[in-house]
Design an enzyme around this catalytic site. Structure first.
Site, short mmCIF file in Angstrom:
data_model
loop_
_atom_site.label_atom_id
_atom_site.label_comp_id
_atom_site.label_asym_id
_atom_site.label_seq_id
_atom_site.Cartn_x
_atom_site.Cartn_y
_atom_site.Cartn_z
CB SER A 1 65.86 68.12 55.02
OG SER A 1 65.99 67.90 56.40
CG ASP A 2 67.27 61.53 54.13
OD1 ASP A 2 67.12 61.24 55.34
OD2 ASP A 2 67.53 60.66 53.26
CD1 TRP A 3 67.27 62.06 61.07
CD2 TRP A 3 65.82 62.36 59.38
NE1 TRP A 3 65.97 62.04 61.58
CE2 TRP A 3 65.08 62.22 60.58
CE3 TRP A 3 65.11 62.59 58.21
CZ2 TRP A 3 63.68 62.27 60.61
CZ3 TRP A 3 63.72 62.64 58.25
CH2 TRP A 3 63.04 62.48 59.44
CD GLN A 4 73.88 64.65 59.94
OE1 GLN A 4 74.97 64.87 59.45
NE2 GLN A 4 73.71 63.75 60.88
CB ALA A 5 69.42 65.88 53.08
#
Ligand code: NOJ
Length: 871
Positions: A290-294
């Site tokens: 995941s992207d960061w906090q996605a």
């Protein structure tokens, strides 16, 4: 002490699981775009091309892992929990240290003694696959030297739908073929250096505005969900997915799913995007992070195809995770089938082995959160004081490569004979963009300012400069060596002094200007990542107009993250030359000096169109929410018509077309020849996969998953796989815990039986059906250097697919060829079956239409001097 057990936040909602978000009542005014569900999540294929050996090694390793170890491998330890921007839990029992994921696509981020490379966009402007590969290799070597396992790049999303897009510079070009070739070469380079590449941001991440709810709040908008990029199936395949197919075919080890929603389903839980397009159709064998906090859900994202969550906590430093403990519980209670977590672990381990990494890893020798030698290794927790930076110099001799890439990526847009310079009598350099940031090249964190020359743009795609050669210092050194007189004015706001200087006799004036952009968590001068306009920054247009009104020999150099409007001044006879020098990296001054003085003959071609007006692009950023408090709806209604394809469709006059760029020599094109190969007829793939394999077994007794208090002490905010009570509901802290799976899981989500293969997918061939890449035509043409100096030329092959809905022409191949004066070289290009096909949404496959097809060879998208009809 906070509990080590994390909340089971939003483990599921049926709509999210189905990959589609049902519009809440108040948003029901319009039918929102919808993303179809696709389950189960495809598992790895032991026979996939290029992955067999890696699969075998991974199987051996994963077969020894416990469930908790598998969860550890898939779940980040939390923001700033360790040294890299992202790390997962270690597997000490099997000798595997915590894996390190680190930005960026221009160099190792947040450390020292690293290089800063030219941006992806600047590299794309070389159209030189050899040098693009070398750039990837060198960046990979630097990451390797720091102990990085996964380099967070390269970028094909954004592709560059709108020129204002803040992160377009991190990627390559709005043309999918140029981006596809560039991303594949970059990936090969990075992975040949022994580092796993990460193709990001998958997919439709075409603007910074509204990518995250919290960020939007920061600039004054309250929205319930992130923006949705609404993309139809044909556009998805022919435009945005195309370069990702090339990335998968090049063997990329990881893919990062993006922040925003696509067709109203978050990219990191969108089963259509991850399960179907990426893993099923493209046959991707690596892992999705995941992207960061996605990540927004637990079970839902796992079943939709996510394999690793970054940085592991639900929000930075929340001490909670959608996975970690919750993933352990979900596997123990059968909500996430065993084969799915085994597949996650297999994908992660196989990617490491594929690039030559071993279980025994070199140490991580830097710390992202401080350049101090000693500090807390668990920075967020303030725990573990020790040496954390070894200041390892990983730059080797990459400076000369960087200098070369930025020179070859510089595009000569106009030249009335002013260039190359030859011992000018009096060289005057004007503009802040020629000089240093007075507070130092790294003064603004993540390059969050535009002070001095633009060597890099802002955001996580940045890295610290080891030095920055400014245009002023390099040009002054050259002038002194030549015996020229030299003066510079390094501000845009000294009109009277500038007038007095450039009005003197014999002046050659070089004006440096720029336009910056970056990632959405930083606002620079009112630009929320995306540019708010296409004009030059800091009064650049006035500066050029003024200087050129006072000096008849005014040369303009533009550093920028994309096109700018040059309409008002480019045609002035006093503007004798214009160069686009992209975002050049640490050797900026040397690279532009090499070009201005003809030490390198310019061969860069613009990787995007220079329109006369902002509106002429036909696409723009969605700057204001258009769906009340719901997810802003960004309809990609232009379809495949972005950049030159749009200008061609509308027949709009423009300033510099895609693919255009001048040289100090001239080239003549002649003698196009087409040779047809016997590729046979296309056969859609048939058959089925094997059933999902699982490796090892696991205990269903929660007592086996309790935090081992006696073995080590718990780190504050750290994300673990353990439970702190054997009462599952209490451990999950989820009021809905205990619902049976069939109450909220979508059909087939846990089905591990053999699955049918898609026609367009390959049999064990990452990138899709092998026959899509069959060469159907080889095209050759003669290119003669008719000038007096050696130069590189970039002949380009375009194709007209011929249908009423097709772009006038689309780029399909190119080469960068060095030719001596008077010599003729042969340009050789190929057309594959995919090149000749359109995506048929009904057939769900690539189909060659019956419309007549014409190939063109030329020096730009609008200078197509040779053509031939395909039979
Ligand atoms: C968010 C960015 O979108 C992504 O590109 C980057 O890799 C991560 N942050 C980690 O810094």
């Amino acid at each position: 002490m906070k509990s080590a057990v994390v909340l089971a936040l939003a483990a599921s909602s049926s709509s999210a699981l189905a990959g589609a978000v049902k519009p809440p009542q108040q948003l029901n005014k319009r039918a929102l775009a919808h993303s179809d569900p696709f389950y189960p999540s495809p598992w790895m294929d032991p026979n996939a091309d290029g992955w067999q050996a890696a699969y075998a090694k991974a199987k051996e390793f994963v077969s020894q892992m416990t469930l908790m170890e598998k969860v550890n491998l898939t779940t980040g330890v939390g923001w700033m929990g360790e040294q890299c921007v992202g790390q997962v839990g270690a597997i000490p029992r099997l000798g595997l240290r915590s894996l390190c994921m680190q930005d960026s696509p221009v160099g190792v981020r947040l450390t020292d003694y690293n290089s800063v490379f030219p941006s992806g966009q600047t590299a794309a402007a070389t159209w030189d696959t050899g040098i693009i590969y070398q750039r990837g290799l060198a960046m990979g070597q630097e990451h390797k030297g720091k102990g990085v396992n996964v380099m967070l790049g390269p970028v094909a999303g954004p592709l560059g739908r709108s020129p204002e897009g803040g992160r377009n510079w991190e990627g390559f070009s709005p043309d999918p073929v140029l981006t596809g070739i560039a991303i594949a070469e970059t990936i090969k380079g990075i992975q040949d250096a022994g580092v796993v590449a990460c193709a990001k941001h998958y997919i439709g991440n075409e603007q910074e505005h509204f990518r995250q709810v919290g960020e939007a709040k920061g600039y004054g908008f309250t929205i319930a969900e992130s923006v949705s990029s609404n993309i139809d199936d044909k556009t998805m395949h022919e435009l945005y997915l195309w370069p990702f197919a090339d990335a998968v075919r090049a063997g990329v080890g990881s893919v990062m799913c993006s922040y925003q929603q696509t067709n109203n389903s978050y990219s990191c839980q969108n089963s259509k995007l991850l399960n179907d397009l990426l893993k099923n159709e493209l046959g991707f064998q690596g892992f999705v992070m995941s992207d960061w906090q996605a990540q927004h859900t637990g079970v839902a994202s796992a079943l939709a195809g996510l394999d690793m969550t970054m940085p592991g906590d639900t929000e930075f430093n929340s001490a909670k995770s959608f996975w970690g403990t919750n993933l352990t519980l979900a596997v123990v209670n059968g909500t996430v089938p065993e084969w799915r977590i085994d597949d996650m672990a297999m994908r992660i381990m196989a990617s490491l082995f594929k690039v030559g990494q071993t279980v025994e890893q070199p140490p991580i020798n830097f710390d992202s959160w401080t350049l101090d030698t000693y500090g807390n290794i668990h920075m967020a927790a303030g725990q573990g004081y020790q040496q954390i930076n070894w200041h390892v110099d990983v730059r080797a001799n990459h400076g000369s490569l960087i200098r070369d890439i930025a020179a070859k990526g510089t595009v000569l847009l106009k030249n009335n004979g002013a260039l190359p310079l030859n011992k000018p009598k009096f060289l005057v350099v004007v503009g802040e963009d020629a000089g240093p940031n007075l507070q130092g090249p790294n003064a603004c964190s993540d390059r969050s300012c535009d002070n001095g020359t633009l060597g890099m743009a802002w955001g996580s795609g940045s890295a610290n400069f080891p030095y920055l050669v400014t245009p002023d210092s390099a040009l002054q050194a050259q002038a002194i060596q030549d015996g020229s007189r030299y003066e510079s004015i390094l501000t845009n706001y000294a009109a009277s002094q500038t007038k007095a200087l450039v009005s003197q006799a014999n002046v050659t004036a070089v004006v440096f200007v720029n336009a910056d952009s970056g990632e959405g968590y930083i606002n620079v001068d009112g630009n929320e990542g995306d540019r708010k306009n296409l004009t030059l920054w800091k009064n650049g247009d006035d500066l050029i107009k003024n200087v050129s009104s006072w000096c008849t020999n005014t040369i303009v150099v533009i550093h920028s993250t994309g096109p700018v409007l040059v309409t008002d001044w480019y045609n002035s006879p006093n503007v004798t030359a214009i160069l686009w020098a992209g975002v050049p990296g640490q050797e900026s001054g040397n690279s532009i000096t090499d070009i201005l003085y003809g030490k390198v003959n310019p061969s860069g071609k613009t990787p995007f169109t220079w329109g006369a007006t902002r509106e002429s692009y036909g696409t723009d950023i969605l700057y204001t929410p258009n769906n009340g408090a719901g997810a802003p709806q960004d309809d990609f209604s232009e379809g495949v018509f972005i950049d030159y394809r749009y200008f061609d469709k509308k027949n709009t006059p423009l300033i510099y077309e895609f693919g255009y760029g001048l040289s100090y020599t001239t080239f003549e094109y002649s003698n196009i020849k087409v040779q047809k190969s016997n590729a046979g007829t296309y056969k859609p793939t048939t058959g089925t996969t094997a059933a999902a394999p699982s490796f090892g077994n696991f205990s269903t007794n929660l007592a086996d998953y309790l935090f081992p208090k006696d073995q080590f002490s718990w780190v504050w905010q750290y994300i673990y796989p353990y439970v702190n009570t054997t009462d599952a509901k209490a451990a999950s802290q989820d009021p809905h815990y205990g619902q049976t799976a069939d109450q909220f899981l979508p059909p087939h989500a846990t089905d591990g039986s053999a699955q049918p293969l898609l026609g367009s997918a390959g049999k064990s061939s990452p990138g899709g059906n092998r026959q899509l890449y069959d060469v159907m035509y080889t095209i050759t043409a003669d290119i003669k250097n008719t000038g007096s100096v050696t130069g590189n030329e970039v002949p380009q092959l375009y194709l007209s697919l011929g249908g009423p809905d097709d772009p006038k022409v689309v780029l399909r191949d190119f080469d960068c060829i060095r030719i001596d004066p008077g010599q003729t070289s042969t340009f050789r290009a190929q057309l594959t079956r995919r090149d000749l096909s359109n995506w048929d949404p009904v057939a769900q496959d690539w189909v060659i239409s019956s419309y007549p097809k014409t190939v063109y060879v030329g020096r730009s998208s609008r200078k197509l001097e040779l053509n031939a009809t395909l039979t």
